[in-house]
Design a protein around this motif. Structure first.
Motif, short mmCIF file in Angstrom:
data_model
loop_
_atom_site.label_atom_id
_atom_site.label_comp_id
_atom_site.label_asym_id
_atom_site.label_seq_id
_atom_site.Cartn_x
_atom_site.Cartn_y
_atom_site.Cartn_z
N GLY A 1 -4.66 6.67 -0.23
CA GLY A 1 -3.39 5.92 -1.20
C GLY A 1 -3.94 5.01 -2.35
O GLY A 1 -5.19 4.81 -2.20
N CYS A 2 -3.50 4.02 -2.56
CA CYS A 2 -3.30 2.02 -3.35
C CYS A 2 -2.29 1.99 -3.25
O CYS A 2 -1.61 1.29 -2.75
CB CYS A 2 -3.04 3.26 -5.54
SG CYS A 2 -1.44 4.24 -5.54
N HIS B 1 0.74 -1.45 0.17
CA HIS B 1 -0.09 0.26 -0.08
C HIS B 1 0.82 1.31 0.23
O HIS B 1 1.55 1.34 1.29
CB HIS B 1 -0.96 -0.29 1.05
CG HIS B 1 -1.44 1.20 0.75
ND1 HIS B 1 -1.51 2.43 1.88
CD2 HIS B 1 -3.23 0.98 1.08
CE1 HIS B 1 -2.88 2.93 1.52
NE2 HIS B 1 -3.71 2.46 0.93
N ALA B 2 0.59 2.19 -0.65
CA ALA B 2 1.68 3.25 -1.18
C ALA B 2 0.47 4.58 -0.44
O ALA B 2 -0.45 4.83 -0.72
CB ALA B 2 1.80 3.79 -2.81
N ALA B 3 1.24 5.31 0.56
CA ALA B 3 0.27 6.46 1.34
C ALA B 3 0.48 7.35 0.43
O ALA B 3 1.53 7.17 0.03
CB ALA B 3 0.55 6.66 2.68
N VAL B 4 -0.69 8.01 -0.62
CA VAL B 4 -0.55 9.72 -1.12
C VAL B 4 -1.97 10.68 -0.08
O VAL B 4 -2.80 10.08 0.14
CB VAL B 4 -0.85 9.21 -2.86
CG1 VAL B 4 -0.71 10.17 -3.36
CG2 VAL B 4 -0.22 7.78 -2.81
N GLY B 5 -1.34 11.57 -0.41
CA GLY B 5 -1.46 12.66 0.50
C GLY B 5 -2.64 13.17 -0.37
O GLY B 5 -3.10 14.39 -0.98
N ALA B 6 -3.51 12.45 -1.20
CA ALA B 6 -4.45 12.75 -2.24
C ALA B 6 -5.72 11.66 -2.63
O ALA B 6 -5.64 10.37 -2.26
CB ALA B 6 -3.78 13.56 -3.51
N GLY B 7 -6.83 11.82 -3.40
CA GLY B 7 -7.54 10.58 -3.74
C GLY B 7 -7.85 10.16 -2.42
O GLY B 7 -8.44 10.69 -1.09
N GLU B 8 -8.21 8.92 -1.97
CA GLU B 8 -8.88 8.29 -1.07
C GLU B 8 -7.95 7.87 0.08
O GLU B 8 -7.63 7.14 0.98
CB GLU B 8 -9.42 7.12 -1.17
CG GLU B 8 -10.60 7.24 -1.96
CD GLU B 8 -11.31 5.82 -2.51
OE1 GLU B 8 -10.75 4.51 -2.24
OE2 GLU B 8 -12.39 6.08 -2.74
#
Length: 479
Positions: A425-426, A416-423
């Motif tokens: 992460g992916c 799981h890549a945590a991204v500060g956008a959208g939901e």
């Protein structure tokens, strides 16, 4: 105001110059005075460091948003606003910063406010808007409206409209005394006594109305859908009755999402959305394209973010077994419980559902994949709702490797890549453990290296020179 005018007109048509009509007039006058007072006492001001509004009709209310927290400025216009040359301005400061809504602002002033607030520059440095040059990125085609029945949200529009219409008619009839218990029972008996041919005809007409209504709803929401670049922002405009313009700061767009369902995949159609940091209601405000040909969506994604990495790397065959088990296990468990309870009919239905779930599990496995081009990471998963995320490496703020008991036995993991956008992460679902670690390490080696187990040092044996005697054995006695 519109509700009060409608109530007054209804009272005049039904009851004439009755007491209810005069009360409606009094309410209309009070509402008009209230709105005029609210308009006269409402002010807004753009400061160097904040955007502030003030209301002072009954109680003084001051709301302020720091300008560096502003994530988006949207402009929408209903039919009435457009006739008067006005617009509604929504200033969004993210999930924690709140929102400020300016109703009935002049259209030119709305455009000026958006440019000032998104540019984060002093007001005096930005002149009123003039004819601007903009670069169009994508534009909807009329034939794309026919893709509406492929989406369940638009296809179920007739049910929502029918339910809303029946509810309104029932409430209106109940208020006017037209609906009684005897009339409802009489109507039910008449409906039950209709010939079978009439019932079948009504059902067929309703089924035909479903795709037609979905196309109409799609047209109303996405008419003249245009995406263009202007002043460092990606702007998406859409709508027939209510026109909406959403501006996304390009520097905050950290990824895109391509989503579809099995019907859309057969037709080669996909929906495109943007992953924007700090954006509220991202599902609607981040929409870059409705149902559109996949080639057009991929091209727009390349213009906004960069080339989509590919081809996708398939996941291990062990993931196929997990997809099959996850798809067939629930109906099989239900079949076993029904059989134990003696309900053979439900047990047979559940068993049939388990057999039909096998193609679903196989398709879920086929849709798994990931790729990386050194700048962007893309992962894909899902079947009934397949989603492919494309995110920039700089947008990744953390990693999480999850291994359940069954994943460990199969040598798989979910990265799981945590991204500060959208939901937030992916995830790359059911990749091999080695590939999960290697993929994360290839993108952020400094983060992953401290968690890797150091190699075991090789055992060193000291060789005794031939001219020296062998060391004596260690003493095992006690002194």
């Amino acid at each position: 105001m519109a509700a009060l005018i409608g109530a007054g007109a209804t009272g005049l048509l039904v009851g004439g110059l009755s007491t209810a009509f005069y009360f409606a007039l009094i309410g209309l006058a009070f509402g008009l005075a209230w709105h005029l007072g609210t308009w006269a006492t409402f002010t807004y001001h753009v400061h160097e460091d904040r955007f502030q509004t003030r209301r002072a009709l009954v109680a003084r209310t001051v709301k302020s948003i720091p300008r560096e927290r502003i994530r988006g400025v949207d402009i929408s216009s209903t039919l009435g606003h457009r006739l008067l040359g006005l617009a509604i301005v929504h200033v969004d400061a993210g999930a924690d910063g709140g929102e400020i809504v300016l109703n009935a602002v002049a259209l030119r002033e709305a455009e000026r406010l958006r440019k000032v607030l998104l540019a984060r520059a002093p007001v005096t440095e930005i002149p009123p808007p003039v004819a601007k040059r903009r670069r169009e990125l994508a534009h909807i085609r009329r034939r794309w409206f026919l893709y509406a029945p492929l989406s369940g949200a638009y296809l179920l529009t007739p049910f929502a409209l029918a339910g809303s219409l029946l509810g309104t008619l029932y409430n209106l009839g109940d208020d006017l005394g037209l609906i009684t218990r005897d009339r409802v029972e009489h109507l039910g008996r008449d409906a039950a006594g209709l010939p079978t041919g009439v019932v079948v005809l009504v059902i067929m007409l309703f089924l035909v109305a479903m795709p037609v209504a979905s196309v109409i709803a799609f047209t109303l929401f996405n008419w003249d859908f245009t995406v263009y670049q202007r002043d460092g922002s990606i702007v998406a405009e859409r709508g027939l009755v209510t026109r909406r313009s959403v501006a996304l700061e390009r520097r905050r767009v950290r990824g895109v999402e391509l989503a579809d369902n099995p019907f859309e995949r057969v037709a080669g159609v996909v929906r495109l959305g943007a992953l924007v940091t700090g954006l509220g209601d991202a599902a609607h405000r981040g929409r870059l394209l409705p149902a559109a040909p996949r080639a057009v969506a991929v091209e727009l994604a390349s213009r906004v973010l960069g080339p989509v990495p590919g081809p996708l790397v398939p996941h291990p065959e062990a993931a196929r077994g997990r997809r099959l088990v996850r798809a067939t296990a629930p109906p099989l468990v239900a079949a076993a419980l029904c059989a134990a309870a003696g309900n053979l009919w439900l047990a047979g239905v559940s068993s049939l559902a388990a057999v039909l779930a096998v193609p679903l599990g196989l398709d879920r496995y086929r849709q798994l994949g990931h790729a990386d081009d050194g700048v962007r990471l893309t992962v894909r998963s899902g079947s009934l709702r397949r989603r492919q995320y494309v995110v920039e490496h700089d947008a990744i703020v953390g990693w999480r490797i999850r291994r359940t008991l069954f994943q460990r036995r199969a040598g798989l993991a979910t990265l799981h890549a945590a991204v500060g956008a959208g939901e937030g992460g992916c995830a790359a679902v059911d990749v091999s453990e080695a590939d999960a670690v290697a993929l994360a390490w290839s993108i952020t080696p400094d983060w992953i290296t401290p968690f890797l187990a150091p190699p075991r040092p090789a055992k060193r044996f000291r060789r005794t020179p031939s001219h020296l005697p062998e060391p004596p054995p260690a003493s095992t006695g006690t002194s």
